[in-house]
Motif scaffolding. Structure first.
Motif, PDB file in Angstrom:
ATOM      1  N   UNK B 205       0.855  -1.200   0.000  1.00 51.96           N
ATOM      2  CA  UNK B 205       0.000   0.000   0.000  1.00 51.96           C
ATOM      3  C   UNK B 205       0.882   1.237   0.000  1.00 51.96           C
ATOM      4  N   UNK B 207       0.615   5.835   0.007  1.00 53.85           N
ATOM      5  CA  UNK B 207      -0.128   7.092  -0.025  1.00 53.85           C
ATOM      6  C   UNK B 207       0.879   8.232  -0.084  1.00 53.85           C
ATOM      7  N   UNK B 209       1.418  12.809  -0.832  1.00 55.22           N
ATOM      8  CA  UNK B 209       0.817  14.126  -1.005  1.00 55.22           C
ATOM      9  C   UNK B 209       1.873  15.104  -1.503  1.00 55.22           C
ATOM     10  N   UNK B 228       3.738   0.818   2.680  1.00 57.59           N
ATOM     11  CA  UNK B 228       3.912  -0.380   3.507  1.00 57.59           C
ATOM     12  C   UNK B 228       4.080  -1.577   2.593  1.00 57.59           C
ATOM     13  N   UNK B 338      -3.870   4.435  -6.163  1.00 62.93           N
ATOM     14  CA  UNK B 338      -4.721   4.393  -4.979  1.00 62.93           C
ATOM     15  C   UNK B 338      -5.251   2.997  -4.701  1.00 62.93           C
ATOM     16  N   UNK B 340      -4.333  -1.042  -3.346  1.00 62.73           N
ATOM     17  CA  UNK B 340      -3.409  -1.972  -2.703  1.00 62.73           C
ATOM     18  C   UNK B 340      -3.053  -3.056  -3.723  1.00 62.73           C
ATOM     19  N   UNK B 342      -1.593  -6.971  -4.445  1.00 67.16           N
ATOM     20  CA  UNK B 342      -1.446  -8.254  -3.761  1.00 67.16           C
ATOM     21  C   UNK B 342      -0.636  -9.226  -4.609  1.00 67.16           C
ATOM     22  N   UNK B 353      -6.684 -10.163  -1.811  1.00 64.73           N
ATOM     23  CA  UNK B 353      -5.798 -10.282  -0.664  1.00 64.73           C
ATOM     24  C   UNK B 353      -5.760 -11.724  -0.186  1.00 64.73           C
ATOM     25  N   UNK B 355      -5.499 -13.791   3.037  1.00 66.80           N
ATOM     26  CA  UNK B 355      -5.606 -13.498   4.475  1.00 66.80           C
ATOM     27  C   UNK B 355      -5.061 -14.640   5.317  1.00 66.80           C
TER      28      UNK B 355
ATOM     29  N   UNK D 203      -8.449   7.936   2.336  1.00 65.31           N
ATOM     30  CA  UNK D 203      -8.207   6.515   2.128  1.00 65.31           C
ATOM     31  C   UNK D 203      -7.392   5.957   3.279  1.00 65.31           C
ATOM     32  N   UNK D 204      -7.565   4.672   3.481  1.00 65.77           N
ATOM     33  CA  UNK D 204      -6.960   4.023   4.651  1.00 65.77           C
ATOM     34  C   UNK D 204      -6.405   2.667   4.242  1.00 65.77           C
ATOM     35  N   UNK D 205      -5.155   2.386   4.642  1.00 68.14           N
ATOM     36  CA  UNK D 205      -4.538   1.071   4.423  1.00 68.14           C
ATOM     37  C   UNK D 205      -3.979   0.560   5.740  1.00 68.14           C
ATOM     38  N   UNK D 206      -3.921  -0.742   5.886  1.00 66.26           N
ATOM     39  CA  UNK D 206      -3.311  -1.286   7.102  1.00 66.26           C
ATOM     40  C   UNK D 206      -2.806  -2.697   6.846  1.00 66.26           C
ATOM     41  N   UNK D 228      -1.938   3.474   7.494  1.00 67.60           N
ATOM     42  CA  UNK D 228      -1.801   4.827   6.936  1.00 67.60           C
ATOM     43  C   UNK D 228      -3.197   5.406   6.744  1.00 67.60           C
ATOM     44  N   UNK D 230      -4.799   8.649   4.832  1.00 69.01           N
ATOM     45  CA  UNK D 230      -4.578   9.838   3.998  1.00 69.01           C
ATOM     46  C   UNK D 230      -5.842  10.691   4.133  1.00 69.01           C
ATOM     47  N   UNK D 234      -4.725  16.716   1.749  1.00 72.56           N
ATOM     48  CA  UNK D 234      -3.306  16.441   1.526  1.00 72.56           C
ATOM     49  C   UNK D 234      -2.480  16.289   2.786  1.00 72.56           C
ATOM     50  N   UNK D 235      -3.030  15.630   3.764  1.00 75.87           N
ATOM     51  CA  UNK D 235      -2.224  15.323   4.947  1.00 75.87           C
ATOM     52  C   UNK D 235      -2.240  13.814   5.156  1.00 75.87           C
ATOM     53  N   UNK D 236      -1.200  13.304   5.723  1.00 76.49           N
ATOM     54  CA  UNK D 236      -1.087  11.858   5.915  1.00 76.49           C
ATOM     55  C   UNK D 236      -0.636  11.562   7.335  1.00 76.49           C
ATOM     56  N   UNK D 338      -7.668  -6.877   4.313  1.00 82.36           N
ATOM     57  CA  UNK D 338      -6.614  -6.742   3.308  1.00 82.36           C
ATOM     58  C   UNK D 338      -7.020  -5.818   2.171  1.00 82.36           C
ATOM     59  N   UNK D 339      -7.941  -4.907   2.460  1.00 88.14           N
ATOM     60  CA  UNK D 339      -8.392  -3.974   1.406  1.00 88.14           C
ATOM     61  C   UNK D 339      -8.224  -2.533   1.841  1.00 88.14           C
ATOM     62  N   UNK D 340      -7.821  -1.721   0.912  1.00 92.00           N
ATOM     63  CA  UNK D 340      -7.742  -0.290   1.155  1.00 92.00           C
ATOM     64  C   UNK D 340      -9.159   0.270   1.200  1.00 92.00           C
ATOM     65  N   UNK D 342     -11.754   3.580   0.901  1.00 94.17           N
ATOM     66  CA  UNK D 342     -11.791   4.925   0.325  1.00 94.17           C
ATOM     67  C   UNK D 342     -13.034   5.688   0.784  1.00 94.17           C
ATOM     68  N   UNK D 353     -10.850   4.675  -5.475  1.00 94.38           N
ATOM     69  CA  UNK D 353      -9.926   5.703  -5.013  1.00 94.38           C
ATOM     70  C   UNK D 353     -10.214   7.025  -5.717  1.00 94.38           C
ATOM     71  N   UNK D 355      -8.435  10.123  -7.083  1.00 93.45           N
ATOM     72  CA  UNK D 355      -7.037  10.498  -7.336  1.00 93.45           C
ATOM     73  C   UNK D 355      -6.897  12.006  -7.552  1.00 93.45           C
TER      74      UNK D 355
END
Lengths: 355, 355, 355, 355
Positions: B205, B207, B209, B228, B338, B340, B342, B353, B355, D203-206, D228, D230, D234-236, D338-340, D342, D353, D355
């Motif tokens: 993944x 991100x 800016x 990541x 934008x 992920x 796999x 993904x 898992x 958006x969020x990833x982990x 992460x 976002x 424009x801040x992360x 396992x998914x980003x 948005x 996403x 963009x």
């Protein structure tokens, strides 16, 4: 045609000598190590392996080496007791000289070297105080020059070696001149650098103790000592030297001015790594001074070569080396006699304190 | 007779190229810089002053230089776009090659270099990732090897440059491959070093800016990015790269294991000096990566020379350089799309993904 | 029924006094501040606002306050010149006493307090040296107790205040006893803590200068001083005190043993924040000693209350406070006279150094 | 007459609850702890010894306690599963509420608390995120407010616990909401503090792994995770949470702005002591978060009491607590699936996403 390189010879291939030799061989582009001298068969053997294959001629006779045609300079890293004699002989052969510190543990002998050098102003003669060539000390010095800390007023400096239980330092004490001359001389030299070379001591005190090397008592030396030098003009330097560190080499300097302060190596480290474990966060420390100052020695070799080749001024004056040893000897005297030493404003010893 | 020195030529005398040239000229005792090539008149002028007087022949034609009789090796520090071609040409002339990273921003082109090298196993071909030659990273690595932190599990690494308001990096983004390929590639290489070279990504993944360089948008690049990479086997690396630092270069790595942790350069410093003033206690930071890694480049030159002369193994494998760029490209793809990414356990891209 | 709380009164509501009053009012659960005394109208006004509303009775007559029925203890934070008298009067009223340091700048007067306390062993009488209650010093002490550094041999300790250009310290020097008595007394107390309370000085040297407060000359005081105390048994403490710091309070201690070393506050900080800017990385420093030692004062109040209520031993002996002032006075004497002071093993002054 | 003190009751006397009780009993001068509730016999026994003697009435029935006449407020430190219910019941009794984080691991339940609080605007209802009350975070925040780092753009924050091999955290994972909700929620709250409370995720990833606690797999949790977030604008922010630290608690935050950077606790320490030994220089680290944040909890108690008594604004908004849990839940979802994830600019989940 490639520019001429400084033809240099190394005297002594022991602890310090072999480092100078290698630095001039490998890390001083404008110099060429052409010869090396040592009377010691073990050191000769080392030279056969590490120097001879690279075109360096080995000598067991110093005079023979310095008589070699085409030689420009000699770097002296032999035992302290022969530094002065070898330096003078080299000058008499018209050679530039870079001599390991100290010139001698005797002030008088130091002065003979200086006198000889004064007679031959075209020669570059330097007694290497490695810290003068260290990036961090130079960074600190440039900040002082810029006025960042106002007037430098107090200097604290310490030279602390890792404890060596081998007994080496007991033997060494027989002829080292004592801890203030052997170790603090670096801190004293830094004092001259930061306070100015014309500064004059007003009074000197020193105290010491033997904590881990009982054998030092026979040589009237100690393994931990603290001394203070108060200067005319209202500046004070104080020194700590020790051979008792468990963790490694810890050479720290603080210069405290009327408007700010600088510290050098307050947090010693051997690399940029921290190790996190159940014990906490740990940073390793260089085991020896060469681990701390290696690049300063390389810099010294390069600047010496440049000054010889370009006939430019050396980065430090020879008589400073004498001044540093002289102040070190007074500290040692104060330590041994248990008496404070006083000087009048002309620099003469006086019985009474000037208040 | 003195041992033979590696006869090496330098391609490119620009930002990085001239440093390689000087390192081989002055700080690599076992190598001799005999030639240098650059098509750029300004760089030729620099070479006339700094190389030619020391016996280095200058060339404006790369092929001519690598055809020079007696040449053993070439160090390539030209623009990234010609790295691969020049490396391949050199190998075809039977020369050892030390190439600045990356081989190429294209994986395919990278692979051509690797393929060429595989055909000539007697040649030493290395793509220099300087951090592998840095004392601190090596210290950290040896501690991992000793098992001090258990199994390395999480790696955090960042490459952060000082903000350069000149606009240079906007132009540069046109062909740099993006921040993950240009900057994080070092951190990815460290990941391969600490996690092992056979490790396989499971998901990626990223991100980013644009905070200070609006012009980057036209090149689909950013000035700050976080990514990541999760690996098969349960290890995770995460990266931050930035061109926005106010204070200087800040390249930090942490390796976190099941039983301990190591940090490298968590507290950057340009010298051992701290300055105490009304603002507090301040430590300066190197302005550029060369201020942080200069000695690593010198070490790299020396180890490359030794491997060529002694026909010993290089300290890093060439295909790692491709792996690092490959992972960097995937991070860049994840950033731009934008999405992920796999991979299945065989290393193939997969839609879902695991898992 | 709730446990009985220590009924305590505060004497003095000035710089230090008001802090003690607030600590006993708000941060000492087992004590109750019931009364406060000050002859100063401004301080009374402060008490009306900050103490009276919370049930504290204000007094302008010390004797009246300490005669108050039910009172258990008094905390004395008035001017140094009245500490001793007030402490003795309080004991004579059968009150426990916590007195700000020093008991007096006169050793003789200090001894009168100790003598009075000896007559009343049921009373808890403590002269507060705040560093003894500081978490970090206690952490260091427990490490020494565990033998982590072997035998403590060298102690370096400094008390350095932020430069105060207001002229306050010039006036203050008229009755402070001098910098060694006023400032280094803390470092001397730490020496007794780490080297042991029975340790005896063998010789003492001191040097000082005036760098930023010329007015100090009229009081024979200085703004920077360095002193060394060598002890029988081969231990050395050396001190630096200064009122010239640009950056803030910097109170540092190092205890160096035969097998290790401890530092306390070598890198002062006012918070865990570092600020990264074009100037580098900056850490702020507490401006005053209370910023460094606030929680130690709170701890002191709580331990004093507990010792009084539970009739347990105080964490430090009263006669230590006298010893610390005594050694401080000798350092000041050595500073002013420019003479080293010697003692024989019985503790008597001697003219000659014992070697 | 003394000013009225806040009459407060404590719910829960377990790990966190007993600390709140003691802080309100002993270290919150404007509050009076009058009652405490716990259904647990062991905790009641603790209360008999540590609270009852000081006038605190113990209850085994929550409703009975909050019905006690004269009560103003309740501090809730029970198990997370009953936080919300107890908070709502207390509000319905017209009591101010200070609730340990999180209100609930269910966003919906969190919202019920917020809704209840909105109906009673005269009540002070706060969910305590201790780091908001920490001196260092406040120092960093004030520097951001002053514009020292320009616009905050990147936030790196980690919550890392010492490895606890007891198996406690495996059980705990059954109902903790997962590592991002349990641990990173603090880092998320800091993100709202530094980036502003109105900021919206884009958006969020982990990614996560299990390295030392295999039992976590059954609860779909991990012991190491990186995420992460976002934001639109424009801040992360990027987070690392771990329960695997060998050395202790390590909660670090960096806020990187367009013109500078701030770090908080980059070099954790449990005291100002460094220990020098053969291993190097070592600094210990707090073993638990309370060792790092104890004074922040005391500060929280005092500010809560002040806001209740003076009817002033609380230092943090209740709905922030919901926002932090919400973002934590999304990170946990991204980790498990396992998914980003948005979001569009209105805050709605979106498949694609932006963009």
């Amino acid at each position: 045609m490639a520019p001429r390189k400084l033809q240099i010879a190394a005297a002594g291939l022991g602890r310090m000598g072999h480092r100078h030799a290698l630095n001039f061989l490998n890390r001083t582009p404008r110099a060429e190590l052409v010869a090396a001298f040592t009377p010691d068969p073990k050191e000769i053997a080392w030279g056969r392996e590490h120097l001879e294959p690279f075109g360096v001629t080995l000598y067991t006779n110093y005079d023979e080496m310095i008589s070699r045609p085409g030689l420009d300079a000699v770097v002296i890293g032999t035992a302290t007791s022969v530094h002065a004699e070898e330096a003078i002989q080299a000058m008499q052969k018209n050679l530039h000289v870079l001599c390991e510190k100290p010139l001698s543990t005797s002030i008088e002998v130091c002065r003979q070297v200086v006198d000889e050098a004064k007679k031959r102003p075209h020669l570059k003669v330097m007694c290497g105080f490695s810290r003068r060539f260290d990036d961090s000390y130079r960074d600190a010095y440039s900040k002082v020059e810029k006025g960042l800390i106002g007037r430098p007023t107090i200097l604290r400096s310490q030279t602390c070696d890792k404890h060596d239980p081998s007994g080496f330092f007991v033997e060494y004490a027989a002829w080292s001149g004592g801890v203030f001359v052997d170790m603090s001389v670096h801190d004293i030299d830094l004092t001259l650098m930061f306070f100015g070379e014309t500064i004059k001591p007003k009074s000197i005190s020193a105290h010491g103790c033997i904590a881990v090397q009982p054998g030092l008592a026979q040589h009237k030396d100690v393994d931990n000592a603290v001394g203070i030098v108060e200067f005319w003009g209202g500046q004070i330097a104080y020194y700590y030297c020790s051979r008792m560190m468990a963790h490694g080499q810890e050479d720290v300097t603080e210069v405290i001015g009327t408007e700010g302060k600088l510290s050098v190596n307050l947090n010693p480290q051997s690399s940029l790594v921290n190790y996190y474990s159940g014990a906490g966060i740990t940073r390793e420390v260089p085991a020896h001074y060469y681990g701390r100052f290696e690049m300063a020695f390389v810099q010294e070799a390069n600047e010496f070569a440049a000054a010889c080749l370009d006939n430019t001024e050396l980065p430090m004056r020879l008589d400073n080396a004498v001044r540093a040893v002289e102040i070190g000897s007074w500290l040692q005297e104060a330590l041994v006699t248990g008496k404070q030493i006083h000087f009048d404003e002309s620099g003469k010893r006086s019985e009474k304190a000037s208040l």
